[in-house]
Structures are given as C-alpha cells and as structure tokens.
Motif scaffolding. Structure first.
Motif, short mmCIF file in Angstrom:
data_model
loop_
_atom_site.label_atom_id
_atom_site.label_comp_id
_atom_site.label_asym_id
_atom_site.label_seq_id
_atom_site.Cartn_x
_atom_site.Cartn_y
_atom_site.Cartn_z
N THR A 46 0.64 -1.05 -0.10
CA THR A 46 -0.04 0.02 -0.04
C THR A 46 0.86 1.42 -0.01
O THR A 46 0.29 2.43 -0.26
N LEU A 47 2.07 1.23 0.49
CA LEU A 47 3.01 2.57 0.54
C LEU A 47 3.94 2.46 -0.75
O LEU A 47 4.94 3.17 -0.42
N ILE A 336 -5.02 11.09 2.52
CA ILE A 336 -5.07 9.88 3.12
C ILE A 336 -6.29 8.89 2.54
O ILE A 336 -6.36 7.86 2.83
N PHE A 339 -4.95 6.58 0.25
CA PHE A 339 -4.23 5.50 1.18
C PHE A 339 -5.17 4.50 1.58
O PHE A 339 -5.15 3.29 1.66
N GLU A 340 -6.56 5.09 1.97
CA GLU A 340 -7.45 4.32 2.46
C GLU A 340 -8.20 3.30 1.33
O GLU A 340 -8.48 2.38 1.60
N ALA A 343 -5.50 0.50 1.08
CA ALA A 343 -5.53 -0.24 2.40
C ALA A 343 -6.87 -1.06 2.60
O ALA A 343 -6.73 -2.17 2.70
N THR A 344 -7.89 -0.21 2.03
CA THR A 344 -9.44 -1.30 2.22
C THR A 344 -9.86 -2.16 0.78
O THR A 344 -10.08 -3.09 0.90
#
Lengths: 355, 447, 87
Positions: A46-47, A336, A339-340, A343-344
């Motif tokens: 994710t990063l 963010i 990013f969310e 991540a999800t």
C-alpha cells in the motif's frame, strides 16, 4: 498522429531509495510518440511510492506477493482484467518473474500479452549459473561460488580472496572484508532471500551497465550502454551517462545470441584496469534507470509493449550519446483517502474511462 | 432484506510490508474432496487427523518421472525409496509401476521381501549392514551398495565363506557446487578414495563390481547439481573401464529431487521453485553423455527418487480444536495434529487450505498442534480466514517421511487412507490402539 | 480523558478504515469490528453491543461475548483503549 490505444500494466512501483523500475518504465511508455493508451500500475504494498504519483499512474491495483503462489496471482490478474481490459503487462521485478513466466500462456489466452524470457533462460542467468553462461557466451565472469552452508565461508578465501561479495539469489549484495563480515552478510541475505547465497570475487574498475532487449530468436532489438557517474552509499547509480562502447554492445549481442533471450534485461559490467569487461550480473528485467534509454532516443519499454502485443517495433537507434540522467528525490503529497482506498479496497482509480 | 452473514470482528494494523489483503487463501477454493472422495466422508469414516494419499497422483508422478528419463536414456529403473514411505499399499503401487525396492536396513529388506519383491530387485544402501544382514543379502542376490572399506572386507569374507561371487555396487561421495557435501557416506571421489576402492575390489577378485551409486543430498532444486554429479560418475565409469576393463551394469544417481513443498528458508513457493522432472532428466543425461562406452554397452540408469514422487500425493486433514488470541495480537489455532504426526513441519512451510467455505477477514494465524510442548507448531505465521471449532484444514504435500518418521508420543498415530479410482477409499493403516502401544511392554516380575 | 474518549476522535470510515489522529496509525476493521467500535464510541455496554450485532447479522454465535472481548483486547493492544479497560 493517432497513437496505439493500448492498455499496459506495469509492476514495480516501489520507487524508494533502492527503486523498482516501474515508474521509469511508465514514464518511458507515456513519452513514446506512438503511445496513446492507458497505464495501469500494479503494486505489492500500500505504501509503494509510485501508487501516489497519480498523474503518471491513475489506476493502481495491489497484487498478492509472489510468495503467495501462482493461483493467487492468476485470480487477481483475472479480476483486474475484468475491471480494465489489459493489452499487455510488463513485470519488472526479479522475484515476480517466475510467476509471470508460468502464467504466460494463461495471460495470452485472456488476451494479455507479455514479452518475457523462458524459465530456462531465466534460470540460466541466475547468479548461481553465471559462470557457466559466461563460458558458453565467451564472456568473462568473476569467479563465484554457490554457498548453502555458513561453514563453507570459513574456507572460502582459498578460492575467492577478500574482499568479496555475498549476494542473495534475487537481490541484495554485501561487500565483506573478513570472515566475520561474510558470515554476518550470509545470515542477513538468507533471512531475506533464502538459500542459496552466492559468493563472488570483487573486480575493481569502472562500473558500466547495459539495458537491452532481446527478440527471443538470438537477436538484439536494442541496447543502451551507460556509465554510472554517481553511486549512492548503497552502490546504486544515482546519475549516469549514455555512452558509445562497441565492446559493451558486442557483449550484449553475444549474450543474446548465446541465450536467445526474449524480453528486457540489464547487464551489469565492470571494466577492469586492463580494459577487460567482466559480466557481474544479468537482471532479467528493466533497470530502474531505463528512462535514460527513452531520453536517449532508444525507447526500449515501448518496444517491449509493442512486441508483447504482437506488433513490430519501429527500427531503434542509434541512441544519443552523452544523454545523462540525474535522479532526484522529492516528496509527493498524498491524500489519506487514496491510502484508505489502497488499504481497504486494494485499488485506486479503476473507473471505466480510457485514455 | 436478508442480513449479512456474521464474521468474527477483527482489527488489523497497517504495517509496511504487511499491507496486502490479496493472499493465496482468498484465491483458493476450499479443498472439499480428494480425487472424488469427500473430506467430510473420509473423516467420518476414519477419524481426524487423517493422512490421505491419492493413488492417481502417485501413479502420475511415477510415470512422469519414468517418461522424462526414458525419453532421453535407453534403460531406466526406478528403485522405490522405502524410507520415504514404506506403507505396504504405497510400495505396492510403485512396484506395480515396475519399480525395484531401495532399502537401507534389515527391517526394510524384510518389508520388501514380504511384499513379494525378489531379492535381486532390491538395492541395499546405507552405512550399517550387520554381517548377518550382509550374508542374507549377498546369499539372496540383492544388489548391495558398499559404503566403506570395512564393509567391502566383510562382503569379501562372506563371499568366500558362501563360495559366491556376488554383484555389488560402490557408493561414491563427491562434491558438487552449491550442495552441502554428504561426505560421510561412501567412498570419496575427489580425494582418490573411490579409485582406491575400485582397485581394491578388483584386486580382491571376490566381488563383481556392477554399479556406481551416489546420493547427492536432499531437496535439491538446482538441476545443474545432477548434471555435475552424472558427469563425474560417467568419468569415473570411463576410468574404471579403461583401467580395469570393468563394464558397469548401472549408474545410480540416488534421490534428492525437490517435491512441490516449500522449505522454510525458501523465498518462492515450491510450486514455482521446483523444476519439473524433465529438467532434472535433461541435466542428468547431459552429464551421462560423457560416457565413452559403445552405445549397446551403456549402463542402466537407476533412480532412487522418493520424496518427489510421494510428497505431492499425501495430504494431512486436521480438525480445529480451539481458537485463541495470543498476546502479540496473532490468532492461535489449536489443531488435533501436531509435529508428532507432521514431522516435516520442522523444515517445510506446508501449504494450508481450509476444507470448507470460510467467511471473514484473514488474520495472521499460528497453527499449533495438540502436544503440551512449545515446539508443537505446524505453521508459525500465515494469513488464514477465521476458522470455527470443528472446521477442517488440509496440509498439503505431506506424503514423504511423515508416515515413517512420525512419533508415538502421548497419543495414537492416526489412520492413513488411500483414495483410488472414482473416489473409492480404503485404509492403508488403521489408527493405533492402546494394544498397539502397550503390546510390546513387559512387566518385570517383581513389580 | 475518559476510557473511550480516544475512540471518539478516531476517523472511522464506511470502508472500515480507521485513522488514529494522535499516533498517525491506521487500521482496517471488518463490518462487525466497525459496529463494535461504533457502539463503544456511543458508550454502549456489552449487552447493547451484542444486541446490535444480533440485530444486524445472521449466524451470530451463542458465545458472542467472547468475540466482543477478543476485539476489545485488540483495541487495548493497539492503545486505542486504556490497558485497564474492560466492558
């Protein structure tokens, strides 16, 4: 001129201080005059910084790690292909290549092109097999030993004098000046990349590099030789210049002829003080500095995309000698919410639009 | 509107390197049957834990191996490695496929004879053969592979006593780059010991040298190692022919091919890292091509492949006994099968597949066995969806060494079944009972 | 600061993404986890949270309390609840 409307997926968005080649490949594709398609980024974490380069990579999907096996990768690629139909995928990381090679037929049935070496070619250039390959191709290769047991390091100096390199099967290399350092490096490399470990003679001299593309029939589509002009403390090229070196280009030709290599590769070469060229390593994919090739007029990523989709690339070269690359680090601002999503949902973008 | 199905609540912290929800468990279909036999039905019939062997996989692997080599070399023999799995039913399948037996002890020799294998279809390896064993083997006509000079001398004495001229092979140890050297077995090549042994055997004139044998090691995924081994054996065979006029009947390259398992220190899973038999065969035959004898005198190639044939065919079914939350946040699952039955969990990351549909978010999970010992860990961390008490999981590639190296410790060893054509199934070995365990015990008369 | 005050400041999204503004840590919760977080933020007790889960989902196990306690343990471990907190 209307460009080819191709959708190309590219892996290796880990543009860290030890960067994966994905962002460079994507920039090269985007700058190809013939390209008018869509880029899909494929990431493992994710990063990975390339995910947040939204202007370069509007659509990104996470892939399962190579250690999760082929079934997981296939399922995920089928899903992505259902969301955004892909014309080709260009994998750029050593550790993922065995799975992509294994899936070549399946991907082809789905209409996703690849232009990859065979598994035999992939294994042939493995660090452990390099001396045999060098012998076959008439290329000098530094003495090396494959080590599976730390005990072997205690007597290694009888064959390979210190300082020497301790290298992982896929990545990672540490210079060791003593048994203690070699043992430490062995454990570090094994912890990350497993066995075996390769111990290689250090050759002093000038570091040179070639990015090359083989046609799979023993021929060379194009090759760009480069001299690293600035190394980071980790020994990575941070700046370099495209050169004209007939010897180096001849080595690429010999390598292609001996292996019938299909797809991109990087030859890492050392020119010693007697002007002999030693092949240190063959990476079975583009290097992170491949954007230099596009900048110097030899767009090998684009040629790869064309070959992967069954198209004939236009004749390449000659490259513009003296073209330089100077790498820069800059901090991207990321939301963010992006990013969310990663991540999800494991994806970003992925809408129905094209172009 | 129907309500969603309940999932156990989870909270997973995002950590660099661990932020990827797309693992193999999500992509995998549950393993609900093995070759047409339902896992539920098997467990209902034979209990849990349960080893299940697929006859189809055994036969397919054996034929794949044979064909890979037979396509490239005129005469090939498989000698089934008993120690890998000596359940009678398993051995019978390999013998039915034409395999000889490869044994390393009195017990295994008896086992092979008991299964109807004639002595001259048995290769006898290993560093420990008592005089009594050696006498039986040489008198019976088994193919004895001599391991050291004391054994060579013993074989000569026995031959003289029995007034026989038995056929024997020499075990050779040699060094190949990238493979830890098993120099404790056999006569060492590079140091000249192997040549000495040949000269000594020929001069003794009591034994007939018919073969060379070398077993490189275990789980070797680099096919070039076998190319190098075959080349060295071929050169030694040439030398023996030139110097002593001995024409060898066979070259035995031992075993050690990797199965589709994944070693703990391996990065890529075995399904990607393990070469197919055809690539081993190519490498071996390339090495054997150094033989200089006329084509009609080319020796037979003997393979002692064990693990790579049987590992993929065996699955261990285990049942979830309990769930617990570990202090480090990971989920712990207690199974009814531990390292007592799955000995290979010490060195493999065995592939784990749920045997029923699962629902919910995968979490880092540790799989524990039922023993009251800290080392009883089947997998130390993998992503698994929530498992309920009574759920079953399958541990794949368990066919090699487990049903020979398992331990009878605090409980009984489980049943082993074979699934054949059309899903029919039958016991290969029943679950142990108290009588099996206490049967050999005696009570000293003063107790 | 009350026992569940920190939970109230968490950014909790529909997707189950959780952002802790004090530490910058992020988490993923599944739907049932999100429901428990939400209940804790509203000050519900164990029974009330259990009732909401039973109302919203099918196939809820009889020993639901154990799952809730297990989730609270995870929150304590991630410092989103004080170490001595229990429902």
């Amino acid at each position: 001129m209307d460009g080819e409307r191709l959708t190309i997926a590219v892996t290796g968005l880990n543009a860290t201080d030890n960067p994966g080649p994905g962002v460079a490949v994507i920039r090269a594709l985007r700058e190809a005059p013939g390209f008018a398609g869509r880029i899909v980024g494929l990431a493992y974490d994710t990063l990975e910084p390339g995910i947040y380069a939204r202007d370069l990579v509007p659509d990104v999907f996470l892939l399962p790690y190579p250690s999760q096996g082929i079934e997981a990768l296939e399922a995920r690629l089928r899903y992505i292909h259902g969301r955004i139909p892909l014309d080709a995928v260009i994998p750029t990381l050593d550790s993922e290549l065995p799975s992509f090679i294994a899936l070549e037929g399946t991907l082809s049935e789905l209409g996703i092109g690849t232009f990859l070496p065979t598994r035999e070619q992939f294994d042939l250039r493995a660090k452990a097999g390099l001396p045999a390959l060098g012998e076959r191709a008439g290329i000098l290769v530094p003495a090396s030993r494959v080590v599976t047991d730390v005990e072997a390091l205690y007597g290694i100096h009888r064959e390979i004098p210190y300082p020497l390199y301790v290298k992982g099967l896929f990545y990672g290399a540490a210079l060791a000046c003593s048994v203690d350092e070699a043992v430490q490096a062995f454990h570090r490399v094994v912890a990350q990349w497993g066995l075996p470990v390769i111990v290689q003679t250090r050759v002093d001299g000038e570091e040179l590099d070639v990015v090359a593309l083989g046609d799979g029939r023993g021929g060379l589509v194009g090759a760009l030789p480069m001299r690293k002009t600035w190394l980071t403390d980790k020994g990575k090229g941070w700046a370099g210049v495209a050169i004209r070196d007939p010897e180096l280009e001849a080595m690429a030709v010999r390598f292609m002829a001996a292996t019938r290599w299909r797809g991109p590769c990087e030859l890492e070469v050392m020119r010693d003080r007697q002007d002999r060229y030693h092949l240190l390593e063959v990476n079975p994919r583009f290097p992170a500095w491949v954007y230099l090739a596009a900048g110097a007029g030899l767009n090998l990523p684009w040629a790869t995309a064309l070959l992967a989709t069954g198209r004939e690339p236009p004749p390449l070269g000659p490259h513009r000698v003296g073209t330089m690359f100077v790498r820069i680090s800059l901090d991207q601002i990321a939301d963010i919410a992006d990013f969310e999503r990663m991540a999800t949902a494991g994806e970003l973008g992925g809408g129905g639009r094209t172009g | 509107m129907s309500k969603p199905r309940y999932e156990r609540p989870v909270l997973i912290r995002h950590e660099a390197g661990l932020m990827n929800k797309f693992g193999r468990v999500q992509a995998l279909r549950p393993l609900t049957e093995i070759d047409g036999a339902a896992v539920d039905e098997l467990v209902a019939a034979y209990g849990s834990p349960l080893f299940v062997f697929s006859e189809r996989t055994l036969v397919e692997r054996a034929r794949e191996l044979k064909e890979a080599f037979a396509r490239r070399w005129p005469r090939v023999r498989l000698a089934w490695s008993y120690k890998t799995n000596y359940l009678g039913g398993i051995c019978r399948i390999f013998h039915r496929e034409g395999a000889f037996a490869e044994v390393v002890s009195d017990f295994e020799y008896d086992k092979a004879l008991g299964l109807g294998v004639p002595p001259d279809h048995i290769h006898w390896n290993g560093p420990y053969k008592t005089d009594a064993a050696l006498t039986r083997a040489l008198a019976g006509g088994a193919i004895v592979h001599l391991d050291h000079f004391d054994e060579l001398a013993a074989a000569e004495r026995i031959a003289e006593r029995l007034d026989l001229r038995p056929s024997v092979a020499l075990r050779i140890s040699l060094s190949v780059e990238g493979v830890p050297e098993w120099s404790r077995f056999g006569f060492h090549l590079e140091s000249g010991q192997a040549r000495d042994a040949v000269a000594r055997l020929v001069a003794g004139n009591r034994l007939e040298l018919v073969g060379l044998h070398c077993h490189l090691g275990t789980f070797i995924a680099d096919v070039r190692a076998y190319g190098e081994q075959a080349r060295k054996l071929a050169r030694l065979a040439n030398e023996i022919r030139e110097r002593h006029g001995v024409r060898l009947g066979f070259i035995d390259i031992g075993g050690g091919f990797a199965s589709h398992n994944t070693l703990k220190e391996q990065y890529l899973p075995g399904t990607q890292a393990t070469p197919p038999f055809s690539r081993y065969a190519e490498a071996v035959i390339e090495g054997l091509c150094e033989l200089t004898c006329p084509a009609r005198e080319q020796p037979l190639l003997v393979l002692e492949t064990g693990r790579a044939l049987v590992d993929d065919a065996g699955t261990l079914i285990a049942t979830v006994h309990a769930n617990k939350r570990l202090p480090d946040g990971r989920r712990g699952v207690v199974l009814d099968a531990g390292v007592n039955v799955l000995f290979t969990a010490f060195w493999y990351r065995h592939d784990v597949v749920p045997c029923q549909e699962t629902h919910g978010t995968p979490e880092p999970t540790v799989l524990f066995g039922p023993l009251c010992m800290n080392i009883d860990v089947i997998r130390d961390s993998l992503l698994l969806p929530p498992l309920q008490v009574g759920d079953r999981i399958a541990l794949r590639n368990c066919g090699a060494y487990n049903v020979t190296q398992w331990m009878q410790f605090i409980t009984y060893r489980p049943a082993v079944v074979l699934v054949g054509d059309g899903g029919r199934h039958a016991l290969l070995r029943r679950c142990e009972t108290l009588d099996d365990v206490v049967g050999p015990e005696q009570t000293p008369p003063w107790l | 600061m009350g026992a569940t005050d920190k939970l109230k400041d968490l950014a909790l999204s529909e997707s189950g993404f959780v952002f802790d503004p004090y530490t910058g840590s992020t988490f993923s919760a599944n739907d049932t986890g999100r429901k428990i977080l939400d209940g804790l933020r509203r000050g519900l007790d164990r029974d009330a949270i259990a009732a909401e889960l039973r109302q919203g989902w099918d196939g809820v196990p009889d020993d639901l309390g154990r799952d809730i306690d297990d989730f609270v343990l995870l929150l304590r471990r991630q410092h989103l609840l004080p170490p001595d907190f229990s429902l």
